[in-house]
Scaffold this motif. Structure first.
Motif, PDB file in Angstrom:
ATOM      1  N   UNK A 152       0.829  -1.211   0.000  1.00 41.43           N
ATOM      2  CA  UNK A 152       0.000   0.000   0.000  1.00 41.43           C
ATOM      3  C   UNK A 152       0.860   1.257   0.000  1.00 41.43           C
ATOM      4  N   UNK A 153       1.848   1.309   0.901  1.00 38.02           N
ATOM      5  CA  UNK A 153       2.698   2.507   0.974  1.00 38.02           C
ATOM      6  C   UNK A 153       3.503   2.699  -0.309  1.00 38.02           C
ATOM      7  N   UNK A 154       3.998   1.607  -0.869  1.00 40.39           N
ATOM      8  CA  UNK A 154       4.784   1.719  -2.099  1.00 40.39           C
ATOM      9  C   UNK A 154       3.927   2.214  -3.257  1.00 40.39           C
ATOM     10  N   UNK A 155       2.710   1.685  -3.372  1.00 41.36           N
ATOM     11  CA  UNK A 155       1.855   2.007  -4.520  1.00 41.36           C
ATOM     12  C   UNK A 155       1.158   3.358  -4.391  1.00 41.36           C
ATOM     13  N   UNK A 156       0.793   3.749  -3.167  1.00 40.62           N
ATOM     14  CA  UNK A 156      -0.063   4.928  -3.014  1.00 40.62           C
ATOM     15  C   UNK A 156       0.563   6.085  -2.234  1.00 40.62           C
ATOM     16  N   UNK A 157       1.644   5.827  -1.511  1.00 40.83           N
ATOM     17  CA  UNK A 157       2.263   6.915  -0.738  1.00 40.83           C
ATOM     18  C   UNK A 157       3.735   7.019  -1.128  1.00 40.83           C
ATOM     19  N   UNK A 158       4.597   6.363  -0.386  1.00 40.72           N
ATOM     20  CA  UNK A 158       6.037   6.348  -0.654  1.00 40.72           C
ATOM     21  C   UNK A 158       6.668   5.269   0.203  1.00 40.72           C
ATOM     22  N   UNK A 159       7.718   4.642  -0.325  1.00 38.17           N
ATOM     23  CA  UNK A 159       8.370   3.589   0.452  1.00 38.17           C
ATOM     24  C   UNK A 159       8.941   4.122   1.767  1.00 38.17           C
ATOM     25  N   UNK A 160       9.226   5.410   1.839  1.00 35.59           N
ATOM     26  CA  UNK A 160       9.757   5.988   3.074  1.00 35.59           C
ATOM     27  C   UNK A 160       8.819   5.754   4.255  1.00 35.59           C
ATOM     28  N   UNK A 161       7.532   5.672   3.984  1.00 37.77           N
ATOM     29  CA  UNK A 161       6.552   5.560   5.065  1.00 37.77           C
ATOM     30  C   UNK A 161       6.482   4.174   5.682  1.00 37.77           C
ATOM     31  N   UNK A 162       7.090   3.172   5.069  1.00 33.98           N
ATOM     32  CA  UNK A 162       7.138   1.869   5.733  1.00 33.98           C
ATOM     33  C   UNK A 162       8.030   1.952   6.976  1.00 33.98           C
ATOM     34  N   UNK A 163       8.902   2.954   7.025  1.00 34.85           N
ATOM     35  CA  UNK A 163       9.733   3.190   8.199  1.00 34.85           C
ATOM     36  C   UNK A 163       9.112   4.228   9.132  1.00 34.85           C
TER      37      UNK A 163
END
Length: 456
Positions: A152-163
């Motif tokens: 979800x974060x990769x597709x719709x926000x940014x990979x940074x938000x997984x951290x």
């Protein structure tokens, strides 16, 4: 259960979920991170550096918790994990990401073992037996939702938000533990085994680094790799010699004269080898041999995350009546049934067999891990519960690391000629490992010599 215990339990469940979901959420984001930061040749180290720093620090944190109390060590480790998470999100290069993933691992080395240690302190054996199922559910849920959250974060926000998402979750855990967990530590002069901690860190760090750096099991290790392995063994021998002499050893060697602890450590190591074997190589079988998609392989592996918490809950209830040995034997028997099924697999085997085998694997892991964790904690008093729990977690991490290296080496023997044959060989090694674990589980005492918790 009073409100203080309940809120502490919530904090510990949150902390467990925080570290449990970290690796699974990374699985769907790694390729995007590599495309953004570059350094594709370093992709395996995104996971490996975290594993290495976590493994090295786990027993050290356990000993510090015995010396200074659980609360300060837990708060320090969780804070360090959150700092590493934020810095990972801010990373502008793959090198920076690896450094900060290592920092995350330094914090994670405290979170899981100290969480289990606090559970051992504030709850009775009967309560722990029930709660272990709940903690297994947390790990199962993390395994299910982690890839979805990462996607979800990769597709719709940014990979940074997984951290970044770790920050609010971790802060909740820190606030709850700070507010509701209380412990009384007797004031006394503390002797810290700095030499032992340094030798241990260097020996285990070099050992794991050599295994991981050689391609997670590449058989063509260089002469330098063998030299590093020999040096790591020498350092560990020196560490053992020092521990036998110092006043307050980091790893008290008499601890392993306890029959329950000694056999629990060995069985846990073997179980971890089988765990990493199934989780790392079964998806490869499904995708590369049977020709299914990665998502299809993920769904086929789901029964493991379902069988584990169910069996953990049953295990907690059963061990109060039947003892640790019988529950562990049941778990190892389920594992060997699954391993026998894996050995019988061929490229022509029907696909529906795999989810059934994964259910047996998950159930076996649930029975064994729950029984051995409670057994080890019940075999020591407050003053050694931290290091006993930490060493058990360490042994499990070592089992996974050594397992993926040795099983990977076996697979590389058959590449690129016959991956299917190599994987079938891995399944045979898993069966042999499980059989040894089953035999050793019969040597576990039925009951631990129960030690009443007392602090200081």
């Amino acid at each position: 259960m009073n409100s203080s215990k309940r809120n502490t339990l919530i904090a510990l469940l949150v902390a467990t979920f925080l570290t449990a979901i970290d690796t699974t959420v990374m699985s769907t984001a790694t390729s995007t991170i590599v495309r953004d930061l570059g350094g594709s040749e370093l992709i395996s180290w995104v996971f490996s550096i975290y594993l290495l720093t976590t493994a090295v620090t786990t027993p050290i944190y356990g000993k510090l918790a015995d010396l200074f109390g659980r609360k300060p060590v837990f708060l320090f480790g969780t804070s360090l994990f959150l700092l590493g998470s934020v810095l990972c999100g801010l990373s502008g290069s793959m090198t920076q990401l690896l450094v900060f993933r290592g920092l995350q691992g330094l914090g994670a080395g405290a979170v899981q073992p100290i969480t289990l240690t606090i559970i051992g302190d504030i709850f009775t054996k009967e309560e722990r037996a029930k709660l272990m199922g709940l903690f297994s559910v947390i790990w199962g849920v993390a395994g299910l939702v982690g890839p979805l959250v990462g996607g979800f974060f990769v597709d719709f926000v940014s990979w940074h938000w997984i951290f970044y998402i770790n920050l609010p979750v971790g802060l909740v855990s820190i606030l709850l533990v700070s507010r509701f967990f209380h412990e009384q530590i007797a004031k006394k002069k503390v002797y810290i085994d700095y030499g032992g901690a340094i030798l241990f860190s260097l020996s285990i760090g070099l050992f794991l680094y050599t295994l991981l750096a050689s391609g997670e099991g590449n058989v063509s290790m260089s002469g330098g790799s063998y030299l590093l392995l020999a040096f790591s063994i020498l350092l560990f021998v020196l560490f053992l010699g020092l521990e036998a002499k110092v006043r307050e050893p980091m790893l008290p060697l008499p601890l392993f004269k306890n029959r329950m602890i000694a056999f629990a450590q060995v069985v846990s190591f073997l179980q971890a080898v089988v765990l990493i074997g199934s989780s790392a190589y079964m998806p490869i079988w499904i995708q590369n041999v049977l020709g299914h998609s990665a998502m299809f392989a993920g769904f086929a592996m789901l029964p493991t995350s379902i069988g584990w918490p169910i069996a953990a809950s049953l295990s907690g209830r059963m061990l109060l009546k039947t003892g640790y040995r019988r529950v562990t034997v049941i778990g190892m028997t389920l594992l060997i049934v699954a391993a026998l099924g894996l050995v019988m697999l061929t490229p022509q085997s029907p696909f529906w067999i795999i989810p059934i085998l994964q259910t047996f694997l998950g159930a076996g892991f649930g029975f064994v891990s729950t029984a051995l964790t409670i057994a080890v904690q019940s075999s020591v008093g407050w003053q050694q519960r931290g290091i006993a729990t930490g060493s058990l977690q360490f042994v499990r991490t070592m089992g996974q690391t050594v397992g993926v290296a040795l099983l990977g080496a076996w697979l590389n023997l058959y590449l690129p000629a016959s991956q299917a044959e190599g994987l079938m060989g891995i399944f045979k090694w898993m069966m042999l490992t499980t059989a040894v674990g089953l035999v050793l589980s019969f040597f576990l005492p039925s009951q631990a010599e129960e030690v009443q918790p007392n602090q200081g």
